[in-house]
Design a protein around this motif. Structure first.
Motif, mmCIF file in Angstrom:
data_model
loop_
_atom_site.group_PDB
_atom_site.id
_atom_site.type_symbol
_atom_site.label_atom_id
_atom_site.label_comp_id
_atom_site.label_asym_id
_atom_site.label_seq_id
_atom_site.Cartn_x
_atom_site.Cartn_y
_atom_site.Cartn_z
ATOM 1 N N VAL A 1 8.284 -8.696 18.526
ATOM 2 C CA VAL A 1 7.476 -8.536 17.323
ATOM 3 C C VAL A 1 8.305 -8.904 16.101
ATOM 4 C CG1 VAL A 1 6.249 -6.886 15.852
ATOM 5 C CG2 VAL A 1 6.028 -6.749 18.338
ATOM 6 N N MET A 2 7.742 -9.764 15.265
ATOM 7 C CA MET A 2 8.341 -10.021 13.954
ATOM 8 C C MET A 2 8.004 -8.823 13.070
ATOM 9 S SD MET A 2 7.116 -14.005 13.557
ATOM 10 C CE MET A 2 7.802 -14.163 11.901
ATOM 11 N N GLN A 3 9.001 -8.095 12.682
ATOM 12 C CA GLN A 3 8.776 -6.839 11.980
ATOM 13 C C GLN A 3 8.505 -7.068 10.501
ATOM 14 O OE1 GLN A 3 12.106 -4.288 12.765
ATOM 15 N NE2 GLN A 3 11.717 -4.185 14.968
ATOM 16 N N ALA A 4 7.636 -6.213 9.969
ATOM 17 C CA ALA A 4 7.305 -6.299 8.552
ATOM 18 C C ALA A 4 8.565 -6.125 7.712
ATOM 19 C CB ALA A 4 6.285 -5.218 8.195
ATOM 20 N N GLY A 5 8.717 -6.945 6.690
ATOM 21 C CA GLY A 5 9.831 -6.826 5.759
ATOM 22 C C GLY A 5 11.100 -7.503 6.191
ATOM 23 N N VAL A 6 11.158 -7.992 7.433
ATOM 24 C CA VAL A 6 12.372 -8.630 7.950
ATOM 25 C C VAL A 6 12.251 -10.139 7.754
ATOM 26 C CG1 VAL A 6 13.809 -9.034 9.976
ATOM 27 C CG2 VAL A 6 12.725 -6.799 9.621
ATOM 28 N N LEU B 1 -0.532 -3.497 8.066
ATOM 29 C CA LEU B 1 -0.012 -3.840 6.745
ATOM 30 C C LEU B 1 0.909 -2.711 6.313
ATOM 31 C CD1 LEU B 1 -0.167 -5.889 4.412
ATOM 32 C CD2 LEU B 1 -1.999 -4.493 3.443
ATOM 33 N N SER B 2 2.198 -3.028 6.173
ATOM 34 C CA SER B 2 3.216 -2.004 6.002
ATOM 35 C C SER B 2 3.362 -1.565 4.552
ATOM 36 C CB SER B 2 4.561 -2.528 6.517
ATOM 37 O OG SER B 2 5.595 -1.595 6.265
ATOM 38 N N SER B 3 3.694 -0.308 4.380
ATOM 39 C CA SER B 3 3.999 0.215 3.048
ATOM 40 C C SER B 3 5.470 0.047 2.705
ATOM 41 C CB SER B 3 3.624 1.708 2.981
ATOM 42 O OG SER B 3 4.371 2.446 3.952
ATOM 43 N N THR C 1 9.150 -14.019 5.138
ATOM 44 C CA THR C 1 9.180 -12.563 5.086
ATOM 45 C C THR C 1 7.778 -12.084 4.748
ATOM 46 O OG1 THR C 1 11.421 -12.693 4.168
ATOM 47 C CG2 THR C 1 10.332 -10.552 4.104
ATOM 48 N N VAL C 2 7.153 -11.305 5.624
ATOM 49 C CA VAL C 2 5.787 -10.844 5.377
ATOM 50 C C VAL C 2 5.707 -9.331 5.548
ATOM 51 C CG1 VAL C 2 4.712 -13.016 6.039
ATOM 52 C CG2 VAL C 2 5.146 -11.282 7.786
ATOM 53 N N PRO C 3 4.719 -8.683 4.884
ATOM 54 C CA PRO C 3 4.624 -7.220 4.928
ATOM 55 C C PRO C 3 3.782 -6.696 6.093
ATOM 56 C CG PRO C 3 3.093 -8.080 3.323
ATOM 57 C CD PRO C 3 3.821 -9.263 3.877
ATOM 58 N N PHE C 4 3.787 -7.387 7.191
ATOM 59 C CA PHE C 4 3.039 -6.919 8.352
ATOM 60 C C PHE C 4 3.716 -7.420 9.624
ATOM 61 C CE2 PHE C 4 1.222 -10.809 6.683
ATOM 62 C CZ PHE C 4 1.112 -11.642 7.783
ATOM 63 N N ASP C 5 3.526 -6.668 10.693
ATOM 64 C CA ASP C 5 4.089 -7.064 11.976
ATOM 65 C C ASP C 5 3.299 -8.230 12.558
ATOM 66 O OD1 ASP C 5 5.808 -4.969 11.681
ATOM 67 O OD2 ASP C 5 4.765 -3.626 13.074
ATOM 68 N N PRO D 1 0.841 -1.203 0.000
ATOM 69 C CA PRO D 1 0.000 0.000 0.000
ATOM 70 C C PRO D 1 0.873 1.249 0.000
ATOM 71 C CG PRO D 1 0.059 -0.963 2.184
ATOM 72 C CD PRO D 1 0.782 -1.929 1.292
ATOM 73 N N SER D 2 0.306 2.359 -0.445
ATOM 74 C CA SER D 2 1.067 3.608 -0.455
ATOM 75 C C SER D 2 1.309 4.129 0.954
ATOM 76 C CB SER D 2 0.324 4.656 -1.283
ATOM 77 O OG SER D 2 -0.975 4.876 -0.756
ATOM 78 N N ALA D 3 0.438 3.773 1.875
ATOM 79 C CA ALA D 3 0.613 4.131 3.288
ATOM 80 C C ALA D 3 0.188 2.924 4.124
ATOM 81 C CB ALA D 3 -0.223 5.353 3.651
ATOM 82 N N SER D 4 0.847 2.740 5.260
ATOM 83 C CA SER D 4 0.553 1.578 6.103
ATOM 84 C C SER D 4 -0.905 1.598 6.550
ATOM 85 C CB SER D 4 1.478 1.565 7.318
ATOM 86 O OG SER D 4 2.825 1.405 6.910
#
Length: 625
Positions: A448-453, A474-476, A396-400, A372-375
């Protein structure tokens, strides 16, 4: 639950007929007035009593006026008639006669005639009862309006044959003379605007899927049974209606179609109530869930609570079906979503209560993911990927993700060190292979498993059909890379000069690269992928393909050219993910035959020219003696 519901329905069925009957007219004979007698056997008396016209004929041989209707005297046959002068504008269900006195052995018969005209030449029904003291009830088999009624009491000759009547009551049913339809599908088959009595049998499993406030204190309740779905609009139930309740029984109303195309049950003036409709909470049955449908099936499921999965969004419309999505500001272009709501013409009305999220974002390991353009906070995300419980998986996922919400073990990349990354046997001797060992440490509870890591994860039980995470962000941000550097060290001789090195090829960056989408990797000596069964492999060793494709929500490892690598966990002194093997990737193209040593270095000399040892030929381990 079903047994209880059935018992309640049976009770309703028994009491319904009595509860629906009300007194329409009453004809009372009082001893305080002489208005009902006749002066001779030919006299006919007419009067308006209680707002209706009656005729009384008293055929006897007595010239006296009687305050009661009295039929029969010694040695004569007498008949007493009470009839209506005009058609009754109600559908009479029964006539109840109160008999104060009678001589039963002198009564030939008592009858009620039901006719369509005042002369009773077209009798539709004749009901005969024996005479008795008390109430005599005549039940009308086929009630209808504008009928004429006559009571006849025939006494035989004999001593003091006598009937005395004090009251006649006519009853009508408050239940309308309207058709009954069973089930929602049959209800929707009637002509729009038609009033019917809807019967919902317990076996049809009618359930409430959603309730919202209507006008003037009413509610709009969305209901489905085994045959279909509808919206009950403007209903005033005698019990609060909520999601997941059972409905069974009878309710009268009108079939209409709303402006949004939804089939509706509307109240009919003066006829609609829920007195005969059981509204019961769920007890042991499964919770009501949305019906899974394809986007093209919306028109066949109007008013139903549905879910459409894996819709690709372009702008504010779903690409494949041009399906307008309510709450469109959340469905950004490029997203893949599951949408849940009440199906209407070209729309889904979102259902927000009870965690029934209108939109669930999908992260599919087989499809490209668009951030997304913004979280987006408090999002529901469905991870569409399998995870094995018997091995470590790169994720690897785009959300915490709160570690407490992940049922299993989670490890993060913490550093790299020089160590043993493999071994080989030559002339009976075992030789260690040195290289970079990438170290991983456990992520503690509460972290926390951080988004993108990228992380290594091992669930407690295998995930085969994906997993949904609720109320996450859901992280941008794009997927990230973790890099650790192994500095140059002294060279290591691998034994008998076989693999002596003049420079430390293992020195340099060891990176764990995350990816949300599937990625295609060139075959080279610097790229390592997970192959399953706790194994890793250089992409250069993957057999029969020129490029390697890795699924989404995974990633890969990059290492210095010619270096060896292994993965080690913090509770193990030895590397635990070290094997070099072939891997069945999703697709690829043929490649030429190549030879590597155990350090991952490609060799240009043919196998027959090489000294004895272990080599990787076309992705397979070969021992040359």
């Amino acid at each position: 639950m079903n047994k209880l519901l059935t018992a309640i329905l049976c009770t309703l069925a028994v009491t319904t007929a009595w509860a629906a009957d009300e007194v329409y007219k009453t004809l009372t004979f009082s001893s305080s007035t002489n208005s009902k007698g006749v002066s001779s056997y030919t006299d006919t008396w007419s009067a308006t009593i209680n707002g209706f016209s009656w005729t009384i004929e008293n055929f006897n041989n007595n010239n006296n006026a009687w305050n009661f209707i009295r039929a029969g005297r010694k040695d004569y046959t007498s008949v007493a008639n009470i009839s209506t002068n005009a058609a009754i504008d109600k559908a009479i269900t029964k006539v109840v006669v109160t008999v104060d006195a009678c001589t039963t052995d002198k009564i030939n018969s008592t009858k009620l005639y039901v006719a369509s005209n005042a002369s009773f030449t077209q009798n539709l029904q004749t009901i005969t009862l024996g005479a008795s003291v008390g109430e005599m009830v005549y039940t009308i088999n086929n009630p209808s309006e504008n009928m004429y009624y006559k009571l006849e009491y025939d006494c035989a000759k004999g001593s003091n044959g006598l009937i005395q009547i004090s009251k006649v009551q006519y009853y009508y049913s408050t239940a309308p003379s309207i058709p009954t339809v069973t089930g929602i599908a049959n209800f929707k088959n009637v002509t729009s605007g038609t009033t019917v009595q809807l019967y919902l049998p317990d076996s049809y499993n009618a359930r409430v899927t959603h309730v919202e406030a209507g006008n003037g204190g009413t509610v709009d309740a969305y209901v489905r049974d085994n045959t279909g779905a509808m919206r009950m609009t403007g209903i005033s139930p005698n019990r609060a209606m909520t999601y997941d309740q059972h409905l069974a029984g009878w309710i009268t109303g009108k079939y209409t179609i709303g402006n949004d195309g939804i089939p509706q049950f509307e109240p009919a003036n003066g006829l609609t109530n829920t007195d005969q409709l059981v509204i019961a909470d769920r007890v042991t049955e499964e919770i009501t869930q949305p019906k899974a449908i394809d986007a093209g099936a919306v028109g066949n499921n109007l008013a139903n609570w549905v879910t459409i999965s894996d819709l690709e969004v372009t702008g504010n419309n779903v690409d494949a079906s041009k399906f307008n999505l309510a709450y469109q500001d959340q469905a950004y272009a490029g997203a893949i979503v599951d949408v849940t709501g009440i199906a209407a013409n070209g729309k889904l009305y979102p259902v927000d209560d009870l965690n029934k999220a209108p939109i669930t974002f999908v992260v599919d390991a087989e499809k490209s993911f668009t951030s997304p353009s913004a979280s987006i906070e408090n999002a529901n995300v469905r991870l569409k990927r399998s995870l094995s419980s018997s091995q470590w998986n790169l994720l690897t996922v785009p959300f915490d993700i709160d570690v407490n919400d992940f049922d299993g073990e989670v490890m993060q990349y913490t550093g790299v060190e020089l160590g043993k990354v493999g071994s080989y046997v030559y002339n009976g001797n075992t030789y260690d292979i040195q290289g970079g060992v990438m170290r991983f440490g456990y992520l503690n509870t509460g972290s926390v498993m951080q988004a993108g890591v990228p992380y290594l994860v091992k669930p407690s039980s295998s995930v085969k059909n994906g997993k949904t995470f609720t109320a996450v962000t859901l992280s941008s941000a794009p997927a990230g890379t973790i890099t650790k550097t192994l500095p140059a060290t002294a060279q290591v001789t691998m034994g008998n000069g076989l693999m002596a090195q003049s420079s430390p090829v293992w020195a340099g960056d060891y990176s764990l690269v995350g990816s949300y989408s599937p990625v295609t990797l060139d075959k080279n000596e610097e790229t390592v992928v997970f192959t399953g069964n706790n194994e890793i492999s250089w992409t250069s060793l993957i057999d029969d393909v020129t490029a390697v494709e890795v699924g989404g929500t995974q990633g890969y490892i990059t290492i210095p050219s010619g270096a060896g690598v292994a993965l080690g966990l913090e509770d193990s002194s030895e590397p635990v993910i070290t094997a070099i093997t072939t891997v069945a990737m999703r697709h690829g193209m043929p490649a030429e035959t190549v030879i590597y040593n155990l350090m991952g270095q490609r060799l240009t000399r043919p196998l027959w020219e090489l000294p004895p040892g272990i080599y990787i030929v076309n992705g397979k381990k070969i021992v040359k003696r």
